[in-house]
Design a protein around this motif. Sequence first.
Motif, PDB file in Angstrom:
ATOM      1  N   ALA A  16      36.485  40.038  39.653  1.00 39.78           N
ATOM      2  CA  ALA A  16      37.793  40.218  40.511  1.00 39.78           C
ATOM      3  C   ALA A  16      37.115  39.732  41.884  1.00 39.78           C
ATOM      4  N   PRO A  19      36.657  35.527  42.438  1.00 39.27           N
ATOM      5  CA  PRO A  19      37.650  34.480  42.720  1.00 39.27           C
ATOM      6  C   PRO A  19      38.623  34.854  43.724  1.00 39.27           C
ATOM      7  N   VAL A  20      38.685  35.992  44.507  1.00 38.41           N
ATOM      8  CA  VAL A  20      39.589  36.098  45.646  1.00 38.41           C
ATOM      9  C   VAL A  20      38.750  35.603  46.677  1.00 38.41           C
ATOM     10  N   ILE A  53      46.175  33.603  42.608  1.00 38.22           N
ATOM     11  CA  ILE A  53      44.877  33.887  42.406  1.00 38.22           C
ATOM     12  C   ILE A  53      44.344  35.299  43.324  1.00 38.22           C
ATOM     13  N   TYR A  57      43.822  38.843  41.538  1.00 37.80           N
ATOM     14  CA  TYR A  57      42.583  39.432  41.165  1.00 37.80           C
ATOM     15  C   TYR A  57      42.166  40.478  42.568  1.00 37.80           C
ATOM     16  N   VAL A  60      43.352  43.341  40.209  1.00 38.22           N
ATOM     17  CA  VAL A  60      42.212  43.579  39.263  1.00 38.22           C
ATOM     18  C   VAL A  60      40.903  44.270  40.130  1.00 38.22           C
ATOM     19  N   GLY A  61      40.842  43.759  41.371  1.00 34.58           N
ATOM     20  CA  GLY A  61      39.514  44.311  42.161  1.00 34.58           C
ATOM     21  C   GLY A  61      39.490  45.804  42.376  1.00 34.58           C
TER      22      GLY A  61
END
Length: 180
Positions: A16, A19-20, A53, A57, A60-61
């Motif tokens: 997570a 990608p951020v 993205i 993410y 999701v993080g």
Amino acid sequence: MTKLFLSLHVLAAIVAIGPVTVAASMFSPALRRVRRDPGDQDALTTLRTLHRICRVYAAVGLAVPVFGFATASSLGVLGSPWLIVSIVLTAAAAAILALLLLPAQARELAALGAVAPVPALSATALSHAVDAPPGRSADRRDAPAGREAARLAMLTGVFNLLWATVTVLMIVRPGSTTGA
């Protein structure tokens, strides 16, 4: 159970947060490219993708601190100074992402006509109203394009530095009695 929580915590951080940090770091150069050539649809698509993205993410993080608290609780280290500092730095990184980076990216995309604009009463708009210089609009649309790209790059750098510091604290665990 501790090993399961720790594994999920580390996997969530890699999947997570990684990608951020990369997408947010790529956003400013991509924004500069779009500003140089407004007709470049590929560059605009890249910009939209990078923002998406970051948004997806970031959500999701949220699993990272959830599994982190579960791990810390099972290890009995919730009161450890290194963990408390990590929690504060994680909260600061999340605030920068949610209140500054994502809204600024959305505003830039809206200015390019790529997405709907961010509502005027967002937390970011309110913070800009507070720190606007006298005689100058708090609205960042009047700022030169390069200035906003530079501001985004700076915020991204701070966000990434906070995460790097948290990572080091999680590995080194200064003063920990659980071993490193």
